[in-house]
Design an enzyme around this catalytic site. Structure first.
Site, PDB file in Angstrom:
ATOM      1  N   PRO A   1       0.831  -1.207   0.000  1.00 17.70           N
ATOM      2  CA  PRO A   1       0.000   0.000   0.000  1.00 17.70           C
ATOM      3  C   PRO A   1       0.865   1.257   0.000  1.00 17.70           C
ATOM      4  O   PRO A   1       1.899   1.300   0.651  1.00 17.70           O
ATOM      5  CB  PRO A   1      -0.802  -0.097   1.291  1.00 17.70           C
ATOM      6  CG  PRO A   1      -0.576  -1.430   1.842  1.00 17.70           C
ATOM      7  CD  PRO A   1       0.597  -2.053   1.172  1.00 17.70           C
TER       8      PRO A   1
ATOM      9  N   ASP B   1      14.910   2.890   4.863  1.00 19.25           N
ATOM     10  CA  ASP B   1      13.984   2.143   3.986  1.00 19.25           C
ATOM     11  C   ASP B   1      14.699   1.583   2.760  1.00 19.25           C
ATOM     12  O   ASP B   1      14.472   0.447   2.347  1.00 19.25           O
ATOM     13  CB  ASP B   1      12.893   3.075   3.442  1.00 19.25           C
ATOM     14  CG  ASP B   1      11.864   3.469   4.471  1.00 19.25           C
ATOM     15  OD1 ASP B   1      12.213   3.475   5.662  1.00 19.25           O
ATOM     16  OD2 ASP B   1      10.734   3.759   4.075  1.00 19.25           O
TER      17      ASP B   1
ATOM     18  N   GLY C   1       7.065   1.249   3.314  1.00 14.87           N
ATOM     19  CA  GLY C   1       8.234   1.417   2.439  1.00 14.87           C
ATOM     20  C   GLY C   1       7.940   1.236   0.961  1.00 14.87           C
ATOM     21  O   GLY C   1       8.804   0.771   0.207  1.00 14.87           O
ATOM     22  N   SER C   2       6.729   1.592   0.519  1.00 13.99           N
ATOM     23  CA  SER C   2       6.387   1.391  -0.894  1.00 13.99           C
ATOM     24  C   SER C   2       7.305   2.195  -1.818  1.00 13.99           C
ATOM     25  O   SER C   2       7.786   1.678  -2.838  1.00 13.99           O
ATOM     26  CB  SER C   2       4.931   1.796  -1.143  1.00 13.99           C
ATOM     27  OG  SER C   2       4.718   3.133  -0.735  1.00 13.99           O
TER      28      SER C   2
HETATM   29  O1  PMV Z   1       6.233   5.827   6.143  1.00 12.39           O
HETATM   30  P1  PMV Z   1       7.413   5.337   5.366  1.00 12.39           P
HETATM   31  O2  PMV Z   1       7.332   3.879   5.003  1.00 12.39           O
HETATM   32  O3  PMV Z   1       7.734   6.219   4.183  1.00 12.39           O
HETATM   33  O4  PMV Z   1       8.703   5.455   6.372  1.00 12.39           O
HETATM   34  C1  PMV Z   1       9.216   6.723   6.733  1.00 12.39           C
HETATM   35  C2  PMV Z   1      10.268   6.569   7.802  1.00 12.39           C
HETATM   36  C3  PMV Z   1      10.828   7.900   8.367  1.00 12.39           C
HETATM   37  O5  PMV Z   1      11.756   7.544   9.414  1.00 12.39           O
HETATM   38  C4  PMV Z   1       9.706   8.732   8.976  1.00 12.39           C
HETATM   39  C5  PMV Z   1      11.552   8.741   7.308  1.00 12.39           C
HETATM   40  C6  PMV Z   1      12.871   8.146   6.839  1.00 12.39           C
HETATM   41  O6  PMV Z   1      13.335   8.529   5.747  1.00 12.39           O
HETATM   42  O7  PMV Z   1      13.496   7.344   7.566  1.00 12.39           O
END
Ligand code: PMV
Length: 294
Positions: free
Chosen positions: A111, A163, A117-118
């Site tokens: 999703p 990610d 991490g899409s």
């Molecule tokens: O919500 P996602 O899957 O995009 O994860 C973001 C993670 C953060 O720590 C908020 C930002 C990052 O680049 O690490």
């Protein structure tokens, strides 16, 4: 024509604080984004199929400036297009082929904007597919580094390496600033609850940055998350023998997913009966990072 895939992830510990140099431990999950790249004379055409397992679907076919006709926030759509554009730029740079044109097809089981991490998975798979299509095989570490540069640029400098490194390498990883390494992890019986929502990672990270600059409690919270991560890492090793349980949000927030550890069916049943929980699924730890597909 070359197809590559890369996994999404959940955060065991450390999202947001990782952006400020605290450690984080994300784990790849068996939900993958698949990207196919084929050479064309010039430019870039992107075909995006189902970009979610449930909820909304993004379908578009056209140049980078065309907006797909979907009922989600513009910022998310622009970010989605931005990741593919910048990934292709990285592939051109890595192969010394600045004018290479591509048709790119994205199919993802992850999703969009839901903390799984899409964008990292799509970026990692796109760099791998496009460079292979040009006859160059990059190491997963180099793909991770280039994918990080993509996220950093698309998210206005608001990104960590977590990610992208996790998606490229697979399994569990530990990221602290530029120090990225893979770590051993026990079997982790993830159960994920998805509320059908989506957040704009760049905007959410910028919001945390503002709070951190303005209020001391927010800066202290970021440091406290770092301490939780360090203690959590120790618990991870203990969990190998004990069977762990726990639940938390994953990712930037603003709508999306929670992740729980439970090898019984109980969490899944409870989430199925929770109002607002649109989908519940298991996703095993995926030990494989980016890989070419047949
Ligand atoms: O919500 P996602 O899957 O995009 O994860 C973001 C993670 C953060 O720590 C908020 C930002 C990052 O680049 O690490």
């Amino acid at each position: 024509m070359v197809t590559a895939s890369a996994p999404g992830k959940v955060y065991l510990f450390g999202e947001h604080a990782v952006v400020y140099g605290e450690p984080a431990v994300p784990c790849a999950i068996e939900r993958r984004a698949q990207v196919t790249a084929s050479r064309r004379d010039s430019g870039l055409r992107v075909h995006a199929g189902d970009l979610t397992i449930d909820g909304f679907t993004v379908e578009y076919e056209g140049g980078a400036s065309e907006r797909p006709d979907v009922d989600i926030e513009d910022s998310l759509v622009e970010a989605g297009i931005g990741y593919v554009n910048e990934a292709i730029e990285q592939a051109r740079d890595a192969t010394d082929a600045p004018d290479a044109g591509f048709d790119v097809t994205v199919d993802s089981e992850i999703p969009l904007g839901a903390g799984l991490g899409s964008s990292a998975a799509v970026t990692v798979a796109a760099i791998d597919a496009a460079t292979r299509e040009l006859g160059v095989e990059l190491s997963p570490e180099e793909i991770a580094d280039r994918a990080y540069r993509v996220e950093h640029s698309v998210q206005d400098g608001q990104a960590s390496r977590a990610d992208t490194f996790c998606s490229a390498m697979g399994g569990a990883v530990r990221v602290e600033g530029d120090d990225c390494r893979t770590i051993e992890a026990p079997d982790l019986p993830f159960v994920i609850g998805y509320d059908g929502g989506a957040g704009d990672t760049g905007a959410l990270v910028a919001g945390v940055r503002n709070l951190r600059e303005e209020y001391e409690f927010a800066a202290d919270t970021v440091e406290a998350i770092g301490d939780v991560v360090r203690r959590g890492e120790a618990a991870l090793w203990a969990a190998r023998d004990a069977g762990a349980t726990g639940a938390k949000l994953t990712g930037a927030g603003g709508g999306g997913c929670i992740v729980a550890l439970d090898d019984t069916p109980e969490t899944t049943s409870a989430l199925n009966y929770t109002p607002g929980c649109e989908d519940t699924f298991r996703a095993e730890l995926d030990t494989e990072g980016v890989r070419p597909e047949e």
